[in-house]
Scaffold this motif. Sequence first.
Motif, mmCIF file in Angstrom:
data_model
loop_
_atom_site.group_PDB
_atom_site.id
_atom_site.type_symbol
_atom_site.label_atom_id
_atom_site.label_comp_id
_atom_site.label_asym_id
_atom_site.label_seq_id
_atom_site.Cartn_x
_atom_site.Cartn_y
_atom_site.Cartn_z
ATOM 1 N N THR A 63 17.535 -22.844 -4.399
ATOM 2 C CA THR A 63 16.100 -22.827 -4.667
ATOM 3 C C THR A 63 15.772 -23.963 -5.635
ATOM 4 O O THR A 63 16.624 -24.397 -6.395
ATOM 5 C CB THR A 63 15.701 -21.485 -5.323
ATOM 6 N N GLU A 91 11.882 -23.115 -10.181
ATOM 7 C CA GLU A 91 11.601 -21.753 -9.715
ATOM 8 C C GLU A 91 12.775 -20.823 -10.014
ATOM 9 O O GLU A 91 12.593 -19.636 -10.302
ATOM 10 C CB GLU A 91 11.322 -21.769 -8.208
ATOM 11 N N LEU A 92 13.977 -21.370 -9.959
ATOM 12 C CA LEU A 92 15.181 -20.573 -10.202
ATOM 13 C C LEU A 92 15.355 -20.262 -11.677
ATOM 14 O O LEU A 92 15.756 -19.152 -12.047
ATOM 15 C CB LEU A 92 16.400 -21.343 -9.691
ATOM 16 N N LYS A 129 19.565 -19.041 -13.668
ATOM 17 C CA LYS A 129 18.847 -17.788 -13.399
ATOM 18 C C LYS A 129 18.641 -16.985 -14.680
ATOM 19 O O LYS A 129 17.627 -16.315 -14.860
ATOM 20 C CB LYS A 129 19.629 -16.925 -12.406
ATOM 21 N N VAL A 141 6.879 -14.009 -18.148
ATOM 22 C CA VAL A 141 6.838 -12.678 -17.538
ATOM 23 C C VAL A 141 6.048 -11.721 -18.423
ATOM 24 O O VAL A 141 5.245 -10.917 -17.940
ATOM 25 C CB VAL A 141 8.266 -12.149 -17.305
ATOM 26 N N LYS A 168 13.941 -6.452 -9.772
ATOM 27 C CA LYS A 168 15.051 -7.409 -9.699
ATOM 28 C C LYS A 168 16.358 -6.754 -9.252
ATOM 29 O O LYS A 168 17.395 -7.406 -9.204
ATOM 30 C CB LYS A 168 15.260 -8.072 -11.069
ATOM 31 N N TRP A 180 9.778 -4.387 -14.128
ATOM 32 C CA TRP A 180 10.235 -5.735 -13.750
ATOM 33 C C TRP A 180 11.709 -5.724 -13.373
ATOM 34 O O TRP A 180 12.116 -6.306 -12.366
ATOM 35 C CB TRP A 180 9.980 -6.697 -14.914
ATOM 36 N N SER A 186 14.629 -16.896 -13.729
ATOM 37 C CA SER A 186 14.078 -15.917 -12.787
ATOM 38 C C SER A 186 14.586 -14.503 -13.047
ATOM 39 O O SER A 186 13.987 -13.533 -12.585
ATOM 40 C CB SER A 186 14.408 -16.331 -11.346
ATOM 41 N N MET A 187 15.698 -14.376 -13.785
ATOM 42 C CA MET A 187 16.241 -13.055 -14.105
ATOM 43 C C MET A 187 16.060 -12.722 -15.582
ATOM 44 O O MET A 187 16.768 -11.875 -16.133
ATOM 45 C CB MET A 187 17.730 -13.000 -13.735
#
Length: 695
Positions: free
Chosen positions: A2, A6-7, A252, A17, A59, A55, A10-11
């Motif tokens: 990705t 964007e990656l 990530k 967020v 995930k 959230w 993301s976690m």
Amino acid sequence: MTKVPELFGSMVFNEQVMRERLPNDIFKALRNTIKTGKPISSDVADVVANAMKDWAIEKGATHYTHWFQPMTGVTAEKHDSFIQPAEGGAVIMNFSGKQLIKGEPDASSFPSGGLRSTFEARGYTAWDPTSYAFVKGSVLYVPTAFISYSGQVLDKKTPLLRSMDALSRAAMRVLKLFGKTPDNVTPSVGPEQEYFLIPRELYKKRPDLIITGRTLFGAKPPKGQELDDHYFGSIKTRVLRYMEDLDEELWKLGVLAKTRHNEVAPAQHELAPIYSTVNIATDHNQLTMAIMKQVAEKHDLVCLLHEKPFAGVNGSGKHNNWSISTSDGENLLEPGKDLKNNLQFMVFLAAVIKAVDEHQDLLRLSVASAGNDHRLGANEAPPAIISMFLGDEITDLLETLASGKEYSNRVGNKLSTGVESVPVIYEDTTDRNRTSPFAFTGNKFEFRSLGSALNIACPNIMINAAVADVLNTFADELEKVKAADFKKAALALIKREYIAHRRIVFNGDNYSSAWVEEAKNRGLLNLKSTPEALAYYDRAENVELFDRLKIYTDREVHARKDILLENYCKVINIEAGTMSELVLKQILPAAIEFSTVLADNIAKLNALKVDAATQTKLLAVVSELIQKAYAAAQKLTDAQAVVKNAEGLQAEADLSYAKVVSAMNELREYCDKLETVMPKALWPFPSYSDMLLYV
């Protein structure tokens, strides 16, 4: 892959967020807590916890854990599911503010140095909102501090946070004298991580690596790092695929993995991140080491983080790039273009110089471990002697200030390659010194003595504490000065402190034997072993320092010293026991088998009246080495018995180093010689060439 933007993260339950998922007033309250360190209310915590849970479930999380850093040197976690019973035998997914803020692991099962008895089990983990929660696998990880039922510190994060607060308060006192009032000052760190990769199938055949993390035996390969062809060399395909996967997993999780390259030794590599505030950098480095090992499994490799997994080749360190910055982004260790007139920088620099000189012992013991003892001073890492490199420009300025002479700014020379298409570049006004333990590298200090497996919290606690204490003394003095006399008083302070502590500054070759003698003449410490270094931990001056800054209590200092001494003794004892077992059960039986083959061959040749002189000489060599190895193994066992009878941890550690380590070195010498004369088919372990040259 990705797209990286964007990656990345993301976690991670990061600020973006939070902004999207939290009500505006809750987000502002949490952000204020993160920014100022002020406590969070239970109402805010409930809303944050629920949003975090929703959230995390999206995930793929089913559990949460309070992720903490006990005195084991690694992280700890206990997984609890989000499920809560509901009517009719159903369950709902729930995560409350109370569960977010506080957990209760068993405090008696972690090292406490006597702070907790076995029957005193209760301990608490407390959420650190300044370090973002993240999802790894099916678990929501909440970074936390760890304390005992009675409030004693049992982890590495709590004192790190305390040291950050102490440094911030002290630095802001000094900045106020320059008319600056930032919200806070934070230390930042970028820890460069070195590591080895070897094939998993070979690792499984090395019990010493499995049990101790390093090879207790191994003859030097015919080709090692002599040609300097591995450093920054082309990365092999298998390793590059590993690095690509590692970057992706780290990105990530919001880890700023930036640089990757081959290191000096065969099969050795490095990953370097972009700087983060020191508590986040510490969390990220612990996470990085764990992810390194996990990703290696996917590639049928093993990631080795021991400081010296292979004797005779370069060991692995962790370079701790430390700086301090204000909340509005000003790096206080940035010299600027007009160094001569940058009084603020010079005051902070003088504080660091004084801190490193006065607290050499704390910096040295902060990197002390059984593994790092193999590395420090071995012409691949800084020596055990702590000193500072400042470079020519800054040293010249300080020396002219000390002598009262006028300073003229150094200007970098034009450098040309002689090739028209290559742009002209300008020489930096200072070089880099990779042999220095504590080197200034432009706008930061690189503390290069850390071992690769070390948690970076302790070294940064020591740096923060030492610098904070000196800044407080500077502020005490300068706050009494009238504004009109401030510049003169500050220059006098810088001059006085540099003259008093210039002995710690050394811009030469720290690897040279001449430096060892010169350092001794300067009165610098040379603490060659972990037991020798740890003996300084609870000196009265150090106990008073930690108490003054509210980082450790007296009991916590003594507990930490005992924990580290006990760990050292256990590591040496495990290595010695493993060594004895491998020698008696595998190496000597293999050598005896070879000697039997030789004897049979000699007998047959003699019967045929064929010259067997060469075989006879070889048999004599093997037989002598068998006898010496067996005697050395017995000597090692005797040394371990002596250690067991020692009174007190310090004595036990001293004897472990003096008796057991020396006996291990002797035993290894004979076994490594045996490897060089025995057939590969009979030697019970993969060789260094197998492990290092065929990844």
